[in-house]
Structures are given as C-alpha cells and as structure tokens.
Design an enzyme around this catalytic site. Structure first.
Site, short mmCIF file in Angstrom:
data_model
loop_
_atom_site.label_atom_id
_atom_site.label_comp_id
_atom_site.label_asym_id
_atom_site.label_seq_id
_atom_site.Cartn_x
_atom_site.Cartn_y
_atom_site.Cartn_z
N GLU A 241 46.04 38.70 31.25
CA GLU A 241 46.94 38.24 32.31
C GLU A 241 46.12 37.27 33.17
O GLU A 241 45.31 37.70 33.98
CB GLU A 241 47.42 39.42 33.17
CG GLU A 241 48.28 40.42 32.43
CD GLU A 241 49.68 39.89 32.19
OE1 GLU A 241 50.12 38.97 32.92
OE2 GLU A 241 50.33 40.39 31.26
N CYS A 275 49.06 34.80 41.52
CA CYS A 275 49.04 34.17 40.20
C CYS A 275 50.35 33.45 39.92
O CYS A 275 50.38 32.38 39.31
CB CYS A 275 48.75 35.20 39.12
SG CYS A 275 49.82 36.65 39.19
P1 NDP Z 1 38.14 36.69 38.19
O1 NDP Z 1 38.40 36.14 36.85
O2 NDP Z 1 37.04 36.10 38.99
O3 NDP Z 1 37.82 38.26 38.10
C1 NDP Z 1 38.72 39.17 37.54
C2 NDP Z 1 37.98 40.46 37.22
O4 NDP Z 1 37.06 40.22 36.15
C3 NDP Z 1 37.16 40.99 38.37
O5 NDP Z 1 37.19 42.40 38.39
C4 NDP Z 1 35.78 40.48 38.03
O6 NDP Z 1 34.77 41.19 38.63
C5 NDP Z 1 35.78 40.68 36.54
N1 NDP Z 1 34.76 39.91 35.84
C6 NDP Z 1 34.08 38.82 36.25
N2 NDP Z 1 33.23 38.39 35.28
C7 NDP Z 1 33.40 39.22 34.22
C8 NDP Z 1 32.83 39.30 32.92
N3 NDP Z 1 31.93 38.41 32.50
N4 NDP Z 1 33.24 40.28 32.09
C9 NDP Z 1 34.19 41.17 32.49
N5 NDP Z 1 34.76 41.16 33.73
C10 NDP Z 1 34.37 40.19 34.57
O7 NDP Z 1 39.52 36.62 38.96
P2 NDP Z 1 39.81 36.97 40.47
O8 NDP Z 1 39.41 38.38 40.76
O9 NDP Z 1 39.26 35.90 41.32
O10 NDP Z 1 41.41 36.94 40.50
C11 NDP Z 1 42.12 35.76 40.67
C12 NDP Z 1 42.65 35.27 39.34
O11 NDP Z 1 43.47 36.27 38.75
C13 NDP Z 1 43.53 34.05 39.49
O12 NDP Z 1 43.24 33.12 38.47
C14 NDP Z 1 44.93 34.62 39.32
O13 NDP Z 1 45.86 33.66 38.88
C15 NDP Z 1 44.69 35.69 38.31
N6 NDP Z 1 45.75 36.69 38.34
C16 NDP Z 1 46.64 36.75 37.29
C17 NDP Z 1 47.71 37.62 37.33
C18 NDP Z 1 48.70 37.70 36.21
O14 NDP Z 1 49.52 38.61 36.20
N7 NDP Z 1 48.69 36.80 35.24
C19 NDP Z 1 47.92 38.51 38.48
C20 NDP Z 1 46.93 38.38 39.50
C21 NDP Z 1 45.89 37.50 39.42
P3 NDP Z 1 34.14 40.66 40.03
O15 NDP Z 1 35.27 40.52 40.99
O16 NDP Z 1 33.24 41.74 40.40
O17 NDP Z 1 33.48 39.35 39.71
#
Ligand code: NDP
Length: 497
Positions: A241, A275
């Site tokens: 997602e 998102c």
């Molecule tokens: P990120 O991609 O930065 O992070 C998402 C999650 O992945 C966090 O828990 C993060 O941890 C973790 N993460 C980071 N690096 C890694 C890795 N290498 N391996 C595994 N996990 C990892 O997104 P955001 O948290 O900034 O969220 C915003 C984004 O989410 C936007 O692009 C938004 O559009 C999308 N989104 C999509 C939705 C949908 O339904 N399609 C709904 C809501 C949001 P940490 O935070 O600790 O870095």
C-alpha cells in the site's frame, strides 16, 4: 513520557511532539534478534489463534474493539502528541478503523470458510472444496500519517483471517502501536497474538527477513522497493500500500460548492499527509472561475497550528523540505500562488497553499508532495482532465464531481478506487477493497479482498464415486483415450470467433 520495556534492548530512540518539540516517549530500538524472538512467540500463538475458529476469534476481536472504543480518548491523545493531528481528527480516524475491524470480524467466516465448489464433466466423480487458510504469522509495517486506521487495515484483517501479527509501527508513532497491542493483550491475554516491535527502518527490514508468512506494508513507494527486495530472499509474499498523487476532476455539471468543499478537505486535512489526499484538481473551463472562488472561500479560514487549529504540523521534519521544494520549483517554473506560497512555511507548520499554472512536468504535479498544497488546472474538457489525471506512475485513488457523468469518468481513471461526488468514500465503505496500481502498489486491504490477502487458497477434492473414466493412471485404456478425444471435440472444438 512513555518508556516501553518490551524486551531488554541496548538502545532506545526518542519520540518528539512535532508541534512543540516536547519529548513524548522513549522506545526500544528492536533489532534482528528481538524481532526473531517476537516472530517465534507469534508462531506458537498463531497455531492457538487459528484453532480457536472464526466464532471464538470474533468474540475476542469484539473485546479488542471494545477496549479501543472505550480507550479512544487516550488513544487519540497519543496520536495527537506523536504525529500532531487535531484530537477530533484522531477520533475520526479511530472510528473509521473500528468500522473495518467490525466488518472483518463479522465476515471472516463467510469469506474464508470452507465451501463446496462445482466440478466438471471430466471430474464428476470428485467433490471439491475451497477454503482460505492463514499464513501463520503476518508482519505489518505501518506509516505514521494514519497510525491507527492504516496499520489496522492490515492488522484487523490478518487477525480475523486467523494469523498472529507482529506489527512494526513508524518510528514517529511507536506509542500508538504499543497502545493498540496493549489493548489487544487485555482482550486476549492467553497468547501473544498481536505484538509490537519498535524501531526504525532496520527493525522493519529485520521483520521482512524474519521468515513471516507475509508482509503487509504501508508506506512510501521508495521504501516499498526495499521491502520487496528484502522479502525476495525468502520468497515472502507482500502486500504493498504505497503513495499516491490523487486528483479531483470537476465536470461542467458539478455541484461546484460541494466540489470545492471536498477539494479543501481532501487536500488540507491531516495537513495534506494523506495517501489518498487530493493534490491536483482539474476543472472544466465552464465552471473554472466559479470553482476558483468557492475554493478560495473554503480554504482561506483553514490554519495550521497547534491544538485549536484546523490542521496540525508536518510530522516528519524532512518532509517540510520536500514541500518547500515542490512549491519553489513550481513558482520558478511560472506557477502562481493563489493562496500561501513560499512564505507559508514556518518551522514544521505549512499554511494552505494553492498553486495554479503549474507546468505538467513540475514535481508538484508528478510527485507526492504530502503537504497542505493543491495544484489547480483549467481543462477544456473531460478528455483532457482524464489524460492529465492518468499521466502519473501513481494510481491510488481519485475523486470526481459530476451530476451526470460520474460513473463514466470513473471508469476511465487508472486507480484502485474512485469516489464520485464525495472525497475518499470508497476507502470508508467496509465492503470495498482499497489499494492501488502502478507506483501506488498492489494487493488490497478492506472487504473480502482484504481478508483473502492474508490467506492462501486451499483446494481439496474427495473422490465420491467410482471413476467412470480412469484418467490419471497408466492403466488408462484406448477406449478412455477415445472418449477423451471425443469430449474435447464436443466441449471445446466448436468454439469459434
Ligand atoms: P515510509 O516508507 O518512510 O515508512 C513506512 C514504514 O516502513 C515505517 O514503519 C518505516 O519505519 C518502515 N521502513 C523504513 N525503511 C524500511 C526498510 N528498509 N525495510 C522495512 N521497513 C522500513 O513511509 P511513511 O511512514 O513516511 O508514510 C508515508 C507514506 O505512506 C506516504 O508515501 C503515503 O502515501 C503512504 N501511505 C499509503 C497508504 C495507502 O493506503 N496506500 C496509506 C497511508 C500512507 P520508520 O518510520 O521507522 O522509518
């Protein structure tokens, strides 16, 4: 301030209120070993949870729902202090998440339970059944922007399907994840069916490599690619997602005031950190001026600030620079700010910004901005609007305002969901799946598809009659071969263009 002692951990990380900078929590930085311990415990819990069956699980999920509902004020407070959205918006988010949890609980058996299936002429001697079985342990990696609604869209459905879950919340909202897991433990004290591991990207990566049955990821497209690469090592399936660049189309026959209201809420609520947020608006030339006035009238009173304001701060400091970059580049390329603009950014607060005359190749049109900004573009007709809406790698959602042509326009938009004459309704209807195409990801949460996402289909046949035609044996006779040959001709040979 909260210190959560999940397991002895050599290091911790701090969480700060994005509006005030105040320290609001310290959490363990769980690394590979600790993630593995959680997954190991979850494996045993998963077996117990699966064997409970749908009805017993539903009873316990209902108890969890009650815990969340009764604790909503405390949960909303954690959301507010960790990521900054107004308390009332946090409460709305909790309400939406509970709707989907209820649906998943009520419908899991109907969607996933064993059912008899038809057989065919060649397999008449078999009864056939199908059921959807849980993977065992599912890892859920969530973002911070809707720290309850978004992860629960995976967690609730994975649990209702019979999986145990290890959840890694965003490093910006670990307290929300811990709160949800503690509420679950009060409702289901017997086994660690829902656990939380806290930390940063490396913690998420460790979860990807831990051997879980599936990863449900919600986050940015860039991180999704890293998650897929890590999961590829064990052939761990993934639900993706990801981000979006959603648009609103305003047709010539639209209710312009309603469309403007939807544009303002869709673009500015949650400080644009949604998102499915509306980042681009394409307006039919016949109603452009009318829409523009309605839009500015609706947007002007919206202020970013702490506590009493309509929208909160930008949660991630680094996102402020992305927003600044998109606004500055658009203005440098000849765009005009109808509201806000370069001066709209102060610290982590971004005031609403509406840009027009933005060239199609500007980042404000092509990339996810994730701030309270909007581009406004006049189009000569709906064909041009659809062409521009679809001219992006993303394909998450879209909004259409039209009294008479909504379904026809929706059908031509390349996106996982479209809401007509309202913003984001398709994400709220519990029976509908939610997800994207292209750079917005694949797989679905919510609805029947969302339940099946956390299972594998299991097909079982049982011979119920002596075989009239012994097909799968080396004792097959020439007579049987001749019958098969005749059947092929009768059943399939008459199909023509
Ligand atoms: P990120 O991609 O930065 O992070 C998402 C999650 O992945 C966090 O828990 C993060 O941890 C973790 N993460 C980071 N690096 C890694 C890795 N290498 N391996 C595994 N996990 C990892 O997104 P955001 O948290 O900034 O969220 C915003 C984004 O989410 C936007 O692009 C938004 O559009 C999308 N989104 C999509 C939705 C949908 O339904 N399609 C709904 C809501 C949001 P940490 O935070 O600790 O870095």
């Amino acid at each position: 301030m909260t210190v959560h002692p999940f397991a002895p951990s050599p290091s911790t990380f701090e969480v700060h209120n994005p509006a005030t900078g105040e320290l609001v929590g310290v959490y363990p930085l769980h690394r590979g070993d600790e993630v593995d311990v959680a997954v190991y415990a979850a494996t045993e819990a998963a077996s117990w949870w699966d064997q409970l069956g749908f009805a017993q699980r539903a009873r316990r999920l209902d108890a969890w729902r009650g815990e969340i509902a009764r604790g909503r004020a405390a949960l909303a407070h954690v959301i507010h202090t960790e990521m900054g959205k107004p308390i009332s918006d946090a409460n709305l988010e909790i309400a939406m998440a509970l709707e989907h949890l209820t649906w998943a609980t009520r419908n899991a058996e109907k969607v996933l339970g064993r059912r008899q299936m038809g057989s065919s002429l060649l397999t008449l001697d078999h009864s056939a059944s199908l059921e959807y079985r849980p993977f065992g342990v599912v890892g859920v990696i969530g973002p911070w922007n809707y720290p309850v609604f978004t992860p629960l869209s995976s967690v609730s459905f994975a649990l209702a399907a019979g999986n145990a879950v290890v959840f890694k919340p965003s490093e910006y909202t670990p307290g929300v994840g811990v709160w949800l897991a503690e509420a679950f433990t009060r409702a289901v004290p017997e086994h660690p069916v829902l656990q939380v591991v806290t930390g940063d990207g490396a913690t998420g990566e460790a979860l990807c490599r831990s051997g879980v049955g599936k990863i449900g990821f919600t986050g940015s497209t860039a991180t999704a690619k890293k998650v897929m690469a890590a999961c590829a090592e064990n052939l761990t399936p993934v639900l993706m997602e990801c981000g979006g660049k959603d648009a609103l189309i305003v047709d010539a026959d639209a209710d312009v005031d309603a469309a403007a209201d939807a544009a303002v809420w869709g673009a500015l609520s949650n400080a644009g950190q949604t998102c499915l947020g509306i980042e681009r608006v394409y307006v039919h030339t016949r109603v452009y001026e009318q829409f523009l006035q309605a839009l500015l009238t609706a947007a002007r009173p919206v202020r970013a600030g702490d506590d009493e304001a309509e929208i909160g701060p930008i949660t991630m400091p680094k996102q402020v620079e992305v927003i600044r970059g998109h606004i500055s580049e658009a203005l440098a390329l000849g765009a005009r700010a109808l509201l806000g603009g370069r001066d709209s950014i102060e610290g982590q607060f971004v005031q609403p910004t509406i840009l027009t005359d933005v060239p199609d190749h500007a980042a404000a049109i092509t990339e996810e901005t994730f701030g309270p900004t909007l581009t406004l573009t006049r189009v000569r007709d709906i064909d041009e609007a659809i062409e521009k809406v679809n001219a992006t790698d993303y394909g998450l959602g879209a909004t259409v305002f039209s009294r008479h042509h909504g379904p026809a326009i929706a059908q031509r938009i390349r996106a996982g969901g479209v809401s007509i004459n309202a913003f984001v309704a398709h994400a709220l209807v519990p029976t509908l799946p939610l997800g994207g195409v292209g750079a917005s990801g694949f797989g679905r949460v919510h609805g029947a598809d969302g339940l099946k996402e956390f299972t594998y289909a299991k097909a079982v046949t049982r011979r119920r009659l002596p075989s009239p035609l012994a097909l799968t044996t080396f004792r097959r006779t020439e007579r049987v071969d001749a019958i098969v040959d005749t059947l092929i001709g009768i059943l399939h040979g008459r199909s023509r263009r």
